[in-house]
Scaffold this motif. Structure first.
Motif, short mmCIF file in Angstrom:
data_model
loop_
_atom_site.label_atom_id
_atom_site.label_comp_id
_atom_site.label_asym_id
_atom_site.label_seq_id
_atom_site.Cartn_x
_atom_site.Cartn_y
_atom_site.Cartn_z
N THR A 197 0.81 -1.21 0.00
CA THR A 197 0.00 0.00 0.00
C THR A 197 0.85 1.26 0.00
N GLY A 198 2.18 1.10 0.18
CA GLY A 198 3.06 2.26 0.22
C GLY A 198 3.36 2.75 1.62
N LYS A 199 2.87 2.02 2.63
CA LYS A 199 3.15 2.36 4.02
C LYS A 199 4.09 1.33 4.63
N GLY A 200 4.84 1.74 5.64
CA GLY A 200 5.71 0.83 6.35
C GLY A 200 5.00 0.19 7.53
N ALA A 201 5.63 -0.83 8.11
CA ALA A 201 5.10 -1.52 9.28
C ALA A 201 6.13 -1.43 10.40
N LEU A 202 5.75 -1.90 11.57
CA LEU A 202 6.65 -1.96 12.72
C LEU A 202 7.05 -3.42 12.90
N LEU A 203 8.31 -3.73 12.69
CA LEU A 203 8.82 -5.09 12.74
C LEU A 203 9.67 -5.27 13.98
N VAL A 204 9.30 -6.26 14.77
CA VAL A 204 9.98 -6.52 16.04
C VAL A 204 10.70 -7.86 15.96
N THR A 205 11.94 -7.89 16.41
CA THR A 205 12.69 -9.13 16.46
C THR A 205 13.48 -9.17 17.75
N GLU B 290 11.17 9.95 13.92
CA GLU B 290 11.83 9.34 12.76
C GLU B 290 11.06 8.11 12.29
N ILE B 291 10.57 7.29 13.24
CA ILE B 291 9.78 6.12 12.87
C ILE B 291 8.50 6.55 12.16
N THR B 292 7.84 7.57 12.72
CA THR B 292 6.60 8.08 12.12
C THR B 292 6.83 8.54 10.69
N ASP B 293 7.90 9.29 10.49
CA ASP B 293 8.21 9.77 9.14
C ASP B 293 8.53 8.60 8.21
N ALA B 294 9.28 7.64 8.73
CA ALA B 294 9.73 6.52 7.89
C ALA B 294 8.56 5.67 7.41
N VAL B 295 7.65 5.32 8.31
CA VAL B 295 6.55 4.44 7.89
C VAL B 295 5.63 5.14 6.89
N HIS B 296 5.53 6.44 6.99
CA HIS B 296 4.72 7.16 6.01
C HIS B 296 5.44 7.30 4.67
N ARG B 297 6.76 7.12 4.67
CA ARG B 297 7.51 7.07 3.41
C ARG B 297 7.48 5.67 2.80
#
Length: 355
Positions: A149-157, A212-219
């Motif tokens: 969709t053009g959005k990023g996700a939050l990936l936890v490892t 930074e996370i907010t900006d990144a996932v919207h990119r």
């Protein structure tokens, strides 16, 4: 969502062409392609360049043999072995001492493999890295659909398998990402940071991380974070992890609340045998609490995601770093007495009362 059965190889899933070289295309912005920390001095830098060159020259099989030797040696010498066995005794009391010792030895080999595999330049993954399959196929499909969709996700490892090469795999599979990191010092950490940038990952440092996370996932770039590190009590939330409260960063849950982006647990499980190859295991999306459901939704969401990590580690305990002092930060006494017994379900915060 529990992991499903093993699927077809990753290369059979819709994704960019699978190669063993970094992909061309979208890169993180310039300010996320910088290394913050203390680099090695000139003498150390010169010496370590020779080590990196030697590791690069070794075959994948030779690297694996070296890592197994180093890991077995460190375990035999007892380096932090007491910490590993004490952690296992608390976390897995149902296992025999012999079983716990075998798991601990495997953790040392895992650590050595991460170092030996992560430092060379050039090809670091085995040629058949994308043939190991995926477990949690529905979750993987959901992640890929979201990224499309053009959005990023939050990936936890976690410090599991080889988290450095896992990030490289995800980028090659069409999931652009930025890794949350801390400024570190020394030749080893500098080299790892350089290799992260080389494979196309951005680096997000603690200062201003949520924005930074907010900006990144919207990119369209996903955030990739380790959620099994101890933080000072004033900066952490305390959630159940193998039966004990562990200090954990709330950054993932805060970012999820702010962005509304889905959260997935992603690990790379090393199958038997030599070589840097991993089966992808995915769980999610792991939902945040509904509004008003819990008095402390940030802690509750962190607990749910941490429970997903615990499930992965329980399936493959020898691939997690038990020699890490995960529980070194003690929770406030009030939390210890009030903690919920639902240790693997993430029910740490009490539901808010409604009249």
């Amino acid at each position: 969502m529990e992991c499903a059965t093993v699927s077809a190889p990753l290369s059979s899933h819709p994704s960019p062409a699978q190669t063993n070289t970094p992909p061309e295309g979208k890169k993180p912005p310039e300010h996320l392609r910088r290394i913050i920390g203390e680099p090695p001095g000139p003498i150390v830098a010169l010496l370590t360049r020779g080590v990196w060159a030697l590791l690069t020259a070794l075959s994948l099989g030779a690297r694996d043999a070296l890592a197994r030797f180093v890991g077995n040696l460190a375990y035999t010498l007892g380096i932090r072995r007491k910490v590993a066995l004490d952690n296992l005794a608390h976390a897995m009391p149902e296992k025999s001492e012999a079983e716990r010792r075998a798991i601990a030895r495997g953790a040392y080999i895992t650590m050595a493999r991460v170092v030996v595999e992560s430092l060379p330049s050039g090809d670091r993954l085995a040629p058949d890295w994308d043939q190991q399959g995926v477990e949690g196929e529905e979750a993987w499909a959901a992640l890929k659909a979201h990224v499309a969709t053009g959005k990023g996700a939050l990936l936890v490892t976690a410090h599991f398998g080889n988290w450095e090469l896992l990030g490289q795999m995800l980028i090659r599979l069409g999931v652009p990402l930025n890794a949350l990191v801390r400024p570190l010092k020394g030749a080893l950490n500098t080299r790892i940071a350089e290799n992260r940038l080389r494979v196309g990952a951005g680096l997000i440092y603690p200062k201003g991380a949520i924005q930074e996370i907010t900006d990144a996932v919207h990119r369209g770039e996903s955030a990739f974070m380790l959620l099994d590190q101890a933080l000072p009590a004033k900066s952490a939330v305390f959630v159940p992890f193998f039966g004990r409260l562990a200090s954990t960063t709330p950054a993932m849950a805060v970012a999820a609340e702010r962005t509304g982006m889905p959260v997935f647990v992603v690990v790379g499980v090393r199958p038997p045998g030599p070589g840097a190859r991993f089966r992808l295991e995915v769980e999610g999306p792991i939902p945040a609490p509904a509004p008003g459901e819990f008095a402390d939704p940030i802690t509750e969401h962190t607990a749910r995601v941490t429970a997903g990590l615990e499930r992965a580690i329980r399936r493959h305990p020898e691939q997690w770093l038990w020699l890490h002092r995960r529980w070194k930060v003690q929770p406030p006494a009030a939390l210890v007495t009030a903690a919920s017994p639902g240790l693997t379900q993430g029910t740490v915060a009490e539901p808010s009362r409604r009249d």
